[in-house]
Design a protein around this motif. Sequence first.
Motif, PDB file in Angstrom:
ATOM      1  N   THR A 137      31.943 151.308  50.277  1.00  0.00           N
ATOM      2  CA  THR A 137      31.386 152.483  49.879  1.00  0.00           C
ATOM      3  C   THR A 137      30.337 153.080  50.440  1.00  0.00           C
ATOM      4  N   THR A 138      29.877 152.389  51.436  1.00  0.00           N
ATOM      5  CA  THR A 138      28.644 152.783  52.301  1.00  0.00           C
ATOM      6  C   THR A 138      29.317 153.703  53.823  1.00  0.00           C
ATOM      7  N   PRO A 139      28.925 154.689  53.827  1.00  0.00           N
ATOM      8  CA  PRO A 139      29.610 155.604  54.931  1.00  0.00           C
ATOM      9  C   PRO A 139      28.778 155.254  56.307  1.00  0.00           C
ATOM     10  N   ALA A 178      31.619 158.515  59.945  1.00  0.00           N
ATOM     11  CA  ALA A 178      32.483 158.816  59.036  1.00  0.00           C
ATOM     12  C   ALA A 178      32.972 160.053  58.934  1.00  0.00           C
ATOM     13  N   THR A 179      34.199 160.321  58.586  1.00  0.00           N
ATOM     14  CA  THR A 179      34.589 161.805  58.494  1.00  0.00           C
ATOM     15  C   THR A 179      34.341 162.401  57.207  1.00  0.00           C
ATOM     16  N   GLN A 180      34.364 163.752  57.222  1.00  0.00           N
ATOM     17  CA  GLN A 180      34.205 164.296  55.992  1.00  0.00           C
ATOM     18  C   GLN A 180      35.217 163.722  54.842  1.00  0.00           C
ATOM     19  N   SER A 206      36.454 160.799  54.256  1.00  0.00           N
ATOM     20  CA  SER A 206      36.037 159.407  53.955  1.00  0.00           C
ATOM     21  C   SER A 206      34.737 159.608  52.968  1.00  0.00           C
ATOM     22  N   ARG A 207      33.763 160.326  53.195  1.00  0.00           N
ATOM     23  CA  ARG A 207      32.642 160.707  52.667  1.00  0.00           C
ATOM     24  C   ARG A 207      33.093 161.189  51.110  1.00  0.00           C
ATOM     25  N   ILE A 234      34.545 158.228  49.255  1.00  0.00           N
ATOM     26  CA  ILE A 234      33.531 157.441  48.754  1.00  0.00           C
ATOM     27  C   ILE A 234      33.039 158.423  47.291  1.00  0.00           C
ATOM     28  N   SER A 235      32.604 159.583  47.416  1.00  0.00           N
ATOM     29  CA  SER A 235      32.105 160.260  46.271  1.00  0.00           C
ATOM     30  C   SER A 235      33.011 159.868  45.288  1.00  0.00           C
TER      31      SER A 235
END
Length: 339
Positions: free
Chosen positions: A23-25, A29-31, A33-34, A37-38
């Motif tokens: 969960t650490t971008p 990292a692509t949008q 992917s972020r 994670i959120s």
Amino acid sequence: MARITKLDQLVINELLGHGVFTTTPLPAATQISRAAISELKKPSVQQRLSYYFKNMFGATPENFQENLFFMIGKEELSPEVVHVLLATVKTIINEPELQSNLEDRAIPTQKIVRQVHSEVTELDERELLRCIDVLFVKRFGLFTPDRLEEGTENVPAEIDDYWEIHPNFNEFAQNLIDFLTNEQTQPVLSDVQKVNRVLLTEQFMSPKTTPQLWPVLVAHKEAIAEQWTQGGRFVLEVGDQYALLLDQQRQPSVAKPYLAALVVAHQLGAGVAANDLTGLIKTVTAELFPGFTIQPSQVKAALLENDLMRAQDDYWVPTPIVARFAVTQDEESKEGAKS
């Protein structure tokens, strides 16, 4: 069950493909992917993902400091591989070039391999290279290959000049070690969950390879196929004598050992004696790529990794998958593949 979203699929497929989701971008990292994670911070999303994995495989991902781990079947590590893993972690953590927060985190591949070899003496450097590549590049994604300019035919394809080390390697490695040392209880699995575990680790089933589970797959093939479809990556193809889990993210290989493996698989016929396989491989590679040396072990590895052959008594026989592929040769490159 709540419908699986595109962001859910990203997490699911990272776990199925690599066994981990961090969960650490990364800076690159692509949008999406972020966003995944959120989303993963929401209890409803965690519950939905847990249900998906529990329903399909009888187990849920383990959470260590917001890093998810999911390993079953062949994904579990043997003591020998754990030794390589721990020695590699120690090598990276103690690497002087990584002690400061420099942007350049590229370490020569050979330097890492030789340091690991000083502790894991039971394997030679080539075996260690392959093991580290499988673990840290292909499975966990903690090393990113950085090769020299391509076009040098004499450089073996599996040799990388540098590995770029993930900036959060130390934290991630500690979580991984915690996961491996955490005592795992063996769940009670349904027959469908057993089928899904075989499909995940083998990508192939048939009445001969899995006689006990084959009737289960046939009886529930529509429901099982729908489970895999929900993940957005795999498609289950079921024939009369085989089932194949197709990875839609996997690009067809154009590597010479893979192309040679396809030709060898087609020439196995009713079966080739185990002692004769190396000779067949040498004959095929010499015809396909004259003047270029390909190790028989590379071709054999490609045959096994792509489920193109299996052992039967003292013979190697082709799997039903082979019929789905054809190899063509053009006059100039002598190589090409289509499926």
